[in-house]
Design an enzyme around this catalytic site. Structure first.
Site, PDB file in Angstrom:
ATOM      1  N   ARG A 170      -0.067   2.329   0.822  1.00  0.00           N
ATOM      2  CA  ARG A 170      -1.092   3.021   0.031  1.00  0.00           C
ATOM      3  C   ARG A 170      -0.506   4.316  -0.507  1.00  0.00           C
ATOM      4  O   ARG A 170      -0.089   5.189   0.251  1.00  0.00           O
ATOM      5  CB  ARG A 170      -2.348   3.308   0.850  1.00  0.00           C
ATOM      6  CG  ARG A 170      -3.396   4.061   0.000  1.00  0.00           C
ATOM      7  CD  ARG A 170      -4.805   3.995   0.536  1.00  0.00           C
ATOM      8  NE  ARG A 170      -5.017   4.796   1.726  1.00  0.00           N
ATOM      9  CZ  ARG A 170      -6.234   5.057   2.252  1.00  0.00           C
ATOM     10  NH1 ARG A 170      -7.313   4.555   1.679  1.00  0.00           N
ATOM     11  NH2 ARG A 170      -6.346   5.775   3.350  1.00  0.00           N
ATOM     12  N   ASP A 451     -10.212  10.785   9.087  1.00  0.00           N
ATOM     13  CA  ASP A 451      -9.268  11.098   8.032  1.00  0.00           C
ATOM     14  C   ASP A 451      -9.994  11.924   6.988  1.00  0.00           C
ATOM     15  O   ASP A 451     -11.115  12.403   7.211  1.00  0.00           O
ATOM     16  CB  ASP A 451      -8.620   9.831   7.455  1.00  0.00           C
ATOM     17  CG  ASP A 451      -9.594   8.957   6.670  1.00  0.00           C
ATOM     18  OD1 ASP A 451     -10.763   9.353   6.461  1.00  0.00           O
ATOM     19  OD2 ASP A 451      -9.175   7.866   6.241  1.00  0.00           O
TER      20      ASP A 451
END
Length: 537
Positions: A170, A451
């Site tokens: 990613r 996150d």
């Protein structure tokens, strides 16, 4: 120490700011540097236009409009077309694990009982320069099968098993810069840097072993952004003599505008795309951010905003229907829980995982995400049962469902706003911001693997409550003054929780100041990682 620009000719306009160590020169080689430059020269200038279009759309929504399906692309939604193909090693993605590109984590994730590891340069990663290059080295070594790690204190060794998970990288979102490389005096897009290095170092080895250069694309808000990525992929394939469709991508549908353009995103990337993913935490943040001026669309405490809520369940079902109609995978979202050593708490966590993943499997998702290897078995058991002998659920069309409307996707969400929830938001956001500006983007806090997305929800919720003068369940109206009072009080709580030594060694005052800035600003800051990036070297 050497400067990589020394061997680059004088016509090159891409300049590197820091000196490179010899180890870093193995990653940012002259050839890799020149590939980055070719991408930047060809594609970077389009990103400001794409970001400006986001702001124009947001201005209309701020003025009272609501997001909706696009009239001028109805022919794409109504057309009978399919994506190009899905490679053999991506046909079964029933459980995926995500995590940053730290060396030990990469090994543990690839060894977990999962089908795919998404190695993350984005939301669970703080992109300090040394860590970015270290992360690329770690992924190169993982692809080559040479990655190993020995813990400096315990001496415990980590190495890859014989049949590791499939690796997907990613990259950073289009909004995030890479300030250490300048093009005509401006930082280059971090997304292009991440893509270029991962592709350059790994495509040959990946293809040789029957896999390929696979990517997750985050934070897209419009099909034009997907078309930009398709151009990047096609250019790269042509540059390296690869067949069209060699590079494959999964797109996270994690912004509210994007949910109305899923067909168009698939169509724009149809040579390269293999699926869409329900990036639920960022999606919740985007719901707040996009509808920030709409007082009837304010979310309650984030703990009660679960996938059972009508607006999120509609999003999940529409993603499944849209993807499967086009032959693409519909991936489920993240289970952010982490296992607990307390048996009672752990039983509660596993029950939460089972309920969450059962809903996704029933909706027809082809797989799901977990944040911790200890949850892989539980999630996998749910999808093993749902799939049976099938590798995926592409046969689940949901064509018999009633069409999902814009009003369902935008439906207000019931639930309380509580003082406890607000204080919890403050503590989570401050702890996460402190970790992020210290270089750690993936942090266990109160039993969840946090996150950037969950910290974004925490600070944006309070911002919106302040903006609209919303009351908590105890009758207190949320104001800047109330927030600042709670922030000061929760900093005392945090000092007690983490201990004075850790608190004083950390960057908590800076994190609190940034939290206050983000939460009390007149305009909602788009991403906390943008001002946060200034704190990283």
């Amino acid at each position: 120490m050497t400067d990589t620009t020394a061997s680059i000719n004088h016509e090159v306009k891409l300049s590197l700011q820091p000196l490179l160590t010899e180890a870093q020169r193995e990653i940012l080689t002259d050839d890799a540097f020149q590939f980055v430059e070719r991408l930047v020269q060809r594609f970077a200038s389009r990103i400001p236009e794409l970001l400006a279009a986001r702001e124009q759309r947001q201005q209309a929504i701020d003025a009272g409009a609501l997001p909706d399906f696009l009239e001028d692309t109805a022919h794409i939604r109504d057309g009978n077309w399919h994506i190009r193909n899905i490679p053999a090693d991506l046909q079964d993605r029933r459980v995926e694990i995500t995590g940053p590109v730290e060396r030990k984590m990469v090994i543990n994730a690839l060894n977990a009982n999962v089908k795919v590891f998404m190695a993350d340069f984005e939301d669970s990663f703080a992109p300090a320069w040394d860590e970015v290059l270290d992360g690329q080295r770690n992924l190169r070594d993982a692809v080559n099968g040479t990655i190993a790690y020995t813990h400096p204190e315990t001496g415990k060794s980590y190495q890859l098993k014989d049949d590791p998970a499939v690796l997907i990288c990613r990259v950073r979102g289009l909004h995030l810069p890479e300030k250490h490389l300048l093009w005509q005096g401006e930082p280059i897009p971090g997304a292009l840097f991440d893509f270029a290095l991962y592709f350059y170092h790994n495509y040959k080895q990946l293809l040789a072993k029957g896999s390929g250069p696979y990517f997750y694309l985050p934070k897209l808000q419009a099909y034009q952004e997907a078309a930009w990525w398709s151009d990047v992929f096609s250019f790269t394939e042509d540059e390296y003599g690869l067949p069209r469709g060699t590079i494959k991508a999964t797109v996270l549908i994690e912004t509210l505008p994007a949910v109305f353009e899923m067909d168009e995103i698939l169509y724009s990337l149809k040579d390269h795309i293999v699926g869409l993913n329900c990036g639920r935490w960022d999606y919740i943040f985007s719901y707040i951010k996009t509808l920030r001026n709409h007082p009837d669309r304010i979310l309650p405490d984030r703990q009660v905003v679960t996938m059972e809520k009508p607006f999120l369940n509609a999003y999940s079902r529409l993603l499944v229907r849209t993807c499967h109609r086009r032959g693409a995978f519909a991936m489920g979202g993240m289970a952010a829980f982490i296992p607990s050593k307390d048996p009672e708490r752990n039983a509660w966590v596993l029950d939460k995982i089972r309920n969450d993943k059962s809903l996704e499997a029933q909706n027809g998702h082809d797989g799901t995400w977990v944040a911790h290897p200890g949850l892989a078995d539980t999630a996998r058991a749910i999808f093993d049962e749902a799939l049976g002998e099938r590798p995926n659920q592409l046969d689940v069309s949901r064509e018999a469902d009633a069409p999902i409307t814009a009003s369902e996707l935008l439906a207000p969400c019931d639930g309380e706003r509580t003082e406890e929830g607000m204080r919890h938001n403050i503590r989570v956001a401050v702890q996460y911001i402190e970790a992020w500006i210290s270089g750690n983007g993936c942090v266990p806090i109160y039993g969840l693997m946090e996150d950037a997305a969950t910290a974004e929800i925490s600070r944006a919720s309070i911002w919106q409550w302040i903006k609209h003068g919303k009351a908590l369940s105890n009758g207190q109206v949320v104001t800047k003054a109330l927030f600042e009072q709670m922030l000061a009080e929760e900093m005392t709580v945090l000092q007690e929780e983490v201990g004075t030594a850790r608190f004083e060694q950390g960057r908590y005052p800076e994190a609190a100041a940034l939290m206050a800035q983000l939460t009390t600003s007149d305009e909602l800051v788009n991403f906390l990682t943008l001002p946060g990036y200034d704190y990283l070297k």
